[in-house]
Scaffold this motif. Structure first.
Motif, PDB file in Angstrom:
ATOM      1  N   ILE A 216      -8.239   0.042  -2.607  1.00 20.36           N
ATOM      2  CA  ILE A 216      -7.412  -1.185  -3.438  1.00 20.36           C
ATOM      3  C   ILE A 216      -6.208  -1.531  -2.914  1.00 20.36           C
ATOM      4  O   ILE A 216      -5.535  -2.619  -2.813  1.00 20.36           O
ATOM      5  CB  ILE A 216      -7.620  -0.820  -4.948  1.00 20.36           C
ATOM      6  N   GLY A 217      -5.448  -0.299  -2.609  1.00 25.28           N
ATOM      7  CA  GLY A 217      -3.847  -0.629  -2.147  1.00 25.28           C
ATOM      8  C   GLY A 217      -3.948  -1.283  -0.975  1.00 25.28           C
ATOM      9  O   GLY A 217      -3.073  -2.221  -0.533  1.00 25.28           O
ATOM     10  N   ALA A 218      -4.649  -0.736  -0.027  1.00 20.62           N
ATOM     11  CA  ALA A 218      -4.940  -1.341   1.408  1.00 20.62           C
ATOM     12  C   ALA A 218      -5.150  -2.739   1.475  1.00 20.62           C
ATOM     13  O   ALA A 218      -4.706  -3.497   2.051  1.00 20.62           O
ATOM     14  CB  ALA A 218      -6.079  -0.538   2.484  1.00 20.62           C
ATOM     15  N   LEU A 219      -6.202  -3.019   0.553  1.00 15.44           N
ATOM     16  CA  LEU A 219      -6.604  -4.499   0.365  1.00 15.44           C
ATOM     17  C   LEU A 219      -5.550  -5.422   0.166  1.00 15.44           C
ATOM     18  O   LEU A 219      -5.519  -6.482   0.386  1.00 15.44           O
ATOM     19  CB  LEU A 219      -7.876  -4.650  -0.570  1.00 15.44           C
ATOM     20  N   TYR A 220      -4.864  -4.915  -0.916  1.00 14.51           N
ATOM     21  CA  TYR A 220      -3.897  -5.959  -1.383  1.00 14.51           C
ATOM     22  C   TYR A 220      -2.507  -5.790  -0.650  1.00 14.51           C
ATOM     23  O   TYR A 220      -1.617  -6.809  -0.915  1.00 14.51           O
ATOM     24  CB  TYR A 220      -3.439  -5.664  -3.013  1.00 14.51           C
ATOM     25  N   ALA A 221      -2.508  -4.921   0.161  1.00 12.39           N
ATOM     26  CA  ALA A 221      -1.274  -4.775   1.080  1.00 12.39           C
ATOM     27  C   ALA A 221      -1.597  -5.799   2.393  1.00 12.39           C
ATOM     28  O   ALA A 221      -0.810  -6.258   3.012  1.00 12.39           O
ATOM     29  CB  ALA A 221      -1.213  -3.498   1.533  1.00 12.39           C
ATOM     30  N   LEU A 222      -3.113  -5.996   2.577  1.00 16.56           N
ATOM     31  CA  LEU A 222      -3.364  -7.022   3.653  1.00 16.56           C
ATOM     32  C   LEU A 222      -2.694  -7.993   3.814  1.00 16.56           C
ATOM     33  O   LEU A 222      -2.465  -8.633   4.958  1.00 16.56           O
ATOM     34  CB  LEU A 222      -5.063  -6.818   3.687  1.00 16.56           C
ATOM     35  N   PRO A 223      -2.759  -8.984   2.759  1.00 19.94           N
ATOM     36  CA  PRO A 223      -1.959 -10.149   2.905  1.00 19.94           C
ATOM     37  C   PRO A 223      -0.743 -10.313   3.706  1.00 19.94           C
ATOM     38  O   PRO A 223      -0.088 -11.444   4.151  1.00 19.94           O
ATOM     39  CB  PRO A 223      -1.918 -10.757   1.689  1.00 19.94           C
ATOM     40  N   ASN A 224       0.173  -9.032   3.478  1.00 16.86           N
ATOM     41  CA  ASN A 224       1.461  -9.077   4.033  1.00 16.86           C
ATOM     42  C   ASN A 224       1.385  -8.986   5.657  1.00 16.86           C
ATOM     43  O   ASN A 224       2.400  -9.244   6.327  1.00 16.86           O
ATOM     44  CB  ASN A 224       2.362  -7.830   3.718  1.00 16.86           C
ATOM     45  N   LEU A 225       0.233  -8.955   6.231  1.00 15.97           N
ATOM     46  CA  LEU A 225      -0.045  -8.950   7.712  1.00 15.97           C
ATOM     47  C   LEU A 225       0.033 -10.366   8.412  1.00 15.97           C
ATOM     48  O   LEU A 225      -0.013 -10.774   9.535  1.00 15.97           O
ATOM     49  CB  LEU A 225      -1.257  -8.110   8.059  1.00 15.97           C
ATOM     50  N   TYR A 226      -0.240 -11.404   7.542  1.00 18.40           N
ATOM     51  CA  TYR A 226      -0.695 -12.598   7.846  1.00 18.40           C
ATOM     52  C   TYR A 226       0.460 -13.669   8.072  1.00 18.40           C
ATOM     53  O   TYR A 226       0.301 -14.735   8.574  1.00 18.40           O
ATOM     54  CB  TYR A 226      -1.811 -13.501   6.899  1.00 18.40           C
ATOM     55  N   GLY A 227       1.664 -13.314   7.410  1.00 22.15           N
ATOM     56  CA  GLY A 227       2.861 -14.154   7.683  1.00 22.15           C
ATOM     57  C   GLY A 227       2.903 -15.418   6.647  1.00 22.15           C
ATOM     58  O   GLY A 227       2.124 -15.453   5.780  1.00 22.15           O
TER      59      GLY A 227
ATOM     60  N   THR B 188     -13.012  12.708  -5.321  1.00 25.88           N
ATOM     61  CA  THR B 188     -12.718  12.076  -4.071  1.00 25.88           C
ATOM     62  C   THR B 188     -12.962  10.750  -4.069  1.00 25.88           C
ATOM     63  O   THR B 188     -12.392   9.885  -3.247  1.00 25.88           O
ATOM     64  CB  THR B 188     -13.700  12.903  -3.027  1.00 25.88           C
ATOM     65  N   LEU B 189     -13.720  10.314  -4.620  1.00 23.83           N
ATOM     66  CA  LEU B 189     -14.243   8.708  -4.753  1.00 23.83           C
ATOM     67  C   LEU B 189     -12.980   8.176  -5.523  1.00 23.83           C
ATOM     68  O   LEU B 189     -12.812   6.819  -4.949  1.00 23.83           O
ATOM     69  CB  LEU B 189     -15.593   8.570  -5.713  1.00 23.83           C
ATOM     70  N   MET B 190     -12.343   8.638  -6.373  1.00 25.86           N
ATOM     71  CA  MET B 190     -11.102   7.936  -6.857  1.00 25.86           C
ATOM     72  C   MET B 190     -10.007   7.914  -5.994  1.00 25.86           C
ATOM     73  O   MET B 190      -9.487   6.791  -5.980  1.00 25.86           O
ATOM     74  CB  MET B 190     -10.777   8.764  -8.191  1.00 25.86           C
ATOM     75  N   VAL B 191      -9.707   8.636  -5.153  1.00 26.87           N
ATOM     76  CA  VAL B 191      -8.820   8.841  -4.305  1.00 26.87           C
ATOM     77  C   VAL B 191      -9.152   7.761  -3.120  1.00 26.87           C
ATOM     78  O   VAL B 191      -8.300   7.075  -2.892  1.00 26.87           O
ATOM     79  CB  VAL B 191      -8.666  10.098  -3.444  1.00 26.87           C
ATOM     80  N   LEU B 192     -10.343   7.682  -2.793  1.00 26.45           N
ATOM     81  CA  LEU B 192     -10.890   6.632  -1.752  1.00 26.45           C
ATOM     82  C   LEU B 192     -10.466   5.166  -2.256  1.00 26.45           C
ATOM     83  O   LEU B 192     -10.185   4.422  -1.516  1.00 26.45           O
ATOM     84  CB  LEU B 192     -12.082   6.852  -1.416  1.00 26.45           C
ATOM     85  N   PHE B 193     -11.045   5.036  -3.534  1.00 24.96           N
ATOM     86  CA  PHE B 193     -11.082   3.544  -4.289  1.00 24.96           C
ATOM     87  C   PHE B 193      -9.469   3.246  -4.158  1.00 24.96           C
ATOM     88  O   PHE B 193      -9.225   2.167  -3.986  1.00 24.96           O
ATOM     89  CB  PHE B 193     -11.754   3.956  -5.569  1.00 24.96           C
ATOM     90  N   VAL B 194      -8.648   4.286  -4.740  1.00 19.03           N
ATOM     91  CA  VAL B 194      -7.180   3.828  -5.032  1.00 19.03           C
ATOM     92  C   VAL B 194      -6.712   3.271  -3.596  1.00 19.03           C
ATOM     93  O   VAL B 194      -5.843   2.334  -3.625  1.00 19.03           O
ATOM     94  CB  VAL B 194      -6.361   5.164  -5.844  1.00 19.03           C
ATOM     95  N   VAL B 195      -6.912   4.152  -2.593  1.00 19.78           N
ATOM     96  CA  VAL B 195      -6.166   3.780  -1.366  1.00 19.78           C
ATOM     97  C   VAL B 195      -6.850   2.552  -0.724  1.00 19.78           C
ATOM     98  O   VAL B 195      -6.197   1.526  -0.098  1.00 19.78           O
ATOM     99  CB  VAL B 195      -6.464   4.863  -0.422  1.00 19.78           C
TER     100      VAL B 195
END
Length: 615
Positions: A19-30, A10-17
């Protein structure tokens, strides 16, 4: 107990998602419109340049968001394109020819995200706009340059073997050697035939000449080497433009394709790409009379050249070594705290330079910068004629016999030594190049492509979302959560991979993986329904549904992944972009569909006594 996920999973799934969300975040700033100032010809922007830029912008009342010195370049961010254009025009005129002032788009990522490597996805030319060039390598110049090198090699070899000759000079695609005696001709013919097997040698005893002609294989090697070397050097030059993910690749036998996503200033791009330069090492003519040379009486074996400050130097015409052999250069201090440049050559260059310097210890050697500039004239084959410009950038004294690694001194300051090292490291083009085709994709068209691609992704996501919600009810919600997580992971992984670039076909790959991700969940959910209809308990049905569908999902995705890898290996441009996003999407969809949804299902329904499932 069946269907109880361990805490670590469970922790692995939460961690992977996460991390993915963290590094996808810069795409929102333009991105911010920006002006980038880079030094040319070895000049590097510094704190003084930054101060000068700040004061000039303030004097002209041009508003800007920030100005910073980054990696030897000044980057000024603006809130709108109007001030960006005003600043570019003003700074271009104020800074002169030593700096390149180029328009650019810079990610507006917050500092805390940037500090952990969080950057937006690199967008291809079709999405961000930019320029595309087709450049043609002048192969005639490549052959002429190779001939010049071989003339020097032949002379050196004959002197080392103590074979007397009258002259060695270029002729057609070969070299003519003339001798005084028949004995010298025979000895030279025997020696050179063994040493240079990629030349055809024909001797003429009547006039004591030996003609060496390059074979077709040798000419092909010269052309191929010129093309590959130019591609490497152009990649280095493109870095001066600060382009996020440039594309530099060959096309046919003599063309190079260059795509610069996000570049708005085509004039500066052409200026840097068209710069056709090389480096040569030559001995200074210490015996010649500089005064007589300045009055027009230059010795036949020498040449009068000037440095950047206009100071004259008389140098030998014979080239000791060209910059083609330099593999690395860096600046430092010698044992007396004087600035020096440390140079590393390849093996052939080290051998050649050792032979050239062994008898010149204590004598001055000049480093000559040579640039070919295109003219309006054409040759018989229709190629542009280039004009040669030569300039001395350094004069140093040879301290000892030089080999593969050596140092040159004589630089006036550490900054001058550093600039010289940068220039030498940049490499030398083997042959002149010219732009034969230019194509511009405007930022508006790029933005429209992004919007249409985004609409396709959102539209496909929405339709699948609604279908899964209606058809599989609560389990459809789980599948939709996995679908959202899959999309976040694709964007996050694309943002993390340095060489990954999102193109319009890449967006098509994302849309395709949305359907593939749901397909895995459909297989699992249908198998669970079959198990329930056969009379098995809820927990057994969930367990058997995931286990039985796993092999089918794995086989289907592996075969698709193999196809994507083949597309990436043999494809170019848009095909590679599609293959990259498809490959990433396959891997992330398997993770979210098999591991992600099973973890969520186990948390909600696992390990409980249930009579039915909302599926």
């Amino acid at each position: 107990m069946l269907n109880k996920s361990p805490l670590w999973k469970t922790l692995m799934v939460l961690f992977v998602v996460a991390i993915g969300a963290l590094y996808a975040l810069p795409n929102l700033y333009g991105e911010d419109p920006a002006v980038q100032i880079s030094g040319l010809r070895g000049v590097e922007a510094n704190a003084a340049t930054l101060d000068s830029v700040n004061s000039q912008l303030s004097e002209q009342n041009i508003g800007y968001a920030s100005a910073a010195l980054e990696n030897g370049q000044v980057l000024i961010r603006f809130k709108d394109t109007e001030n960006q254009l005003k600043a570019r025009d003003m700074l271009d005129e104020a800074l002169g020819d030593e700096y390149s002032v180029a328009l650019n788009l810079t990610p507006a990522t917050p500092q805390w995200l940037d500090s952990i490597g969080g950057l937006p996805m690199k967008l291809g030319l079709d999405l961000s706009g930019g320029v595309s060039f087709t450049m043609e390598v002048n192969m005639n110049e490549a052959i002429v340059k190779a001939q010049d090198g071989m003339v020097g090699d032949f002379r050196t070899d004959l002197r080392n073997e103590k074979i007397r000759y009258r002259s060695v000079k270029k002729a057609g695609n070969g070299i003519d050697l003339q001798f005084r005696k028949l004995e010298d001709l025979e000895q030279a013919t025997s020696y050179l035939k063994k040493r240079y097997r990629d030349f055809l040698f024909v001797d003429n005893e009547d006039n004591l000449t030996l003609t060496a002609t390059m074979t077709e294989q040798k000419l092909k090697e010269i052309r191929e080497y010129a093309l590959q070397q130019n591609i490497t050097i152009i990649r280095n030059r493109v870095n001066e433009l600060g382009v996020a993910e440039p594309l530099v690749q060959r096309q046919g036998q003599k063309n190079i394709i260059i795509e610069l996503p996000g570049v708005q200033d085509t004039a500066k791009a052409k200026e840097i790409l068209n710069a056709t330069a090389t480096i040569e090492f030559r001995m200074v003519d210490g015996e010649g009379d500089l005064g007589s040379a300045l009055n027009g009486r230059v010795p036949a074996s020498s040449q009068l050249l000037y440095d950047r400050e206009g100071r004259p130097t008389l140098v030998k015409r014979r080239v000791m070594l060209t910059g083609d052999h330099i593999v690395d250069a860096g600046s430092s201090f010698d044992e007396y705290s004087r600035p020096q440049v440390n140079i590393t050559l390849d093996s052939p260059g080290g051998s050649k330079f050792s032979n050239a310097t062994k008898n010149n210890i204590g004598k001055p050697m000049a480093t000559v910068f040579i640039e070919y500039k295109p003219t309006d004239k054409l040759d018989a084959q229709g190629n542009t004629i280039f004009e040669k410009h030569e300039e001395i950038i350094s004069v140093a004294t040879i301290q000892a016999r030089l080999g593969k690694t050596f140092r040159i001194t004589g630089a006036g300051s550490q900054q001058e030594a550093h600039n010289l090292a940068l220039l030498l490291r940049a490499g030398a083009l083997i042959a002149p190049i010219q732009i034969v085709e230019e194509r511009t994709v405007g930022p508006t068209l790029g933005a429209e492509n992004v919007e249409l691609g985004f609409q396709a992704i959102v539209g496909g996501f929405a339709l699948v979302f609604i279908f899964m919600l209606i058809y599989y009810r609560a389990f459809g919600v789980v599948a939709n959560l996995a679908l959202g997580a899959n999309l976040i992971l694709i964007v996050g992984v694309m943002s993390m991979i340095p060489g990954a670039t999102l193109t319009l076909p890449g967006m098509a790959g994302i849309v395709l993986t949305v359907g593939m991700a749901v397909d895995a969940n459909v297989l699992i959910f249908e198998r669970i329904r079959e198990e329930l209809r056969s009379g098995k308990s809820v927990q057994q049905s969930i367990h058997q549904g995931y286990d039985a569908a796993f092999s089918t999902i794995l086989d289907a995705n592996i075969t698709t992944l193999i196809a994507a890898i083949i597309l990436f290996a043999v494809g170019t441009g848009p095909i590679k972009g599609f293959a990259v996003t498809l490959s990433i999407g396959i891997i992330t969809s398997m993770f979210t569909a098999i591991i992600g949804t099973r973890t969520v299902v186990n948390i909600i329904w696992g390990g409980k006594r249930l009579d039915k499932l909302p599926i």
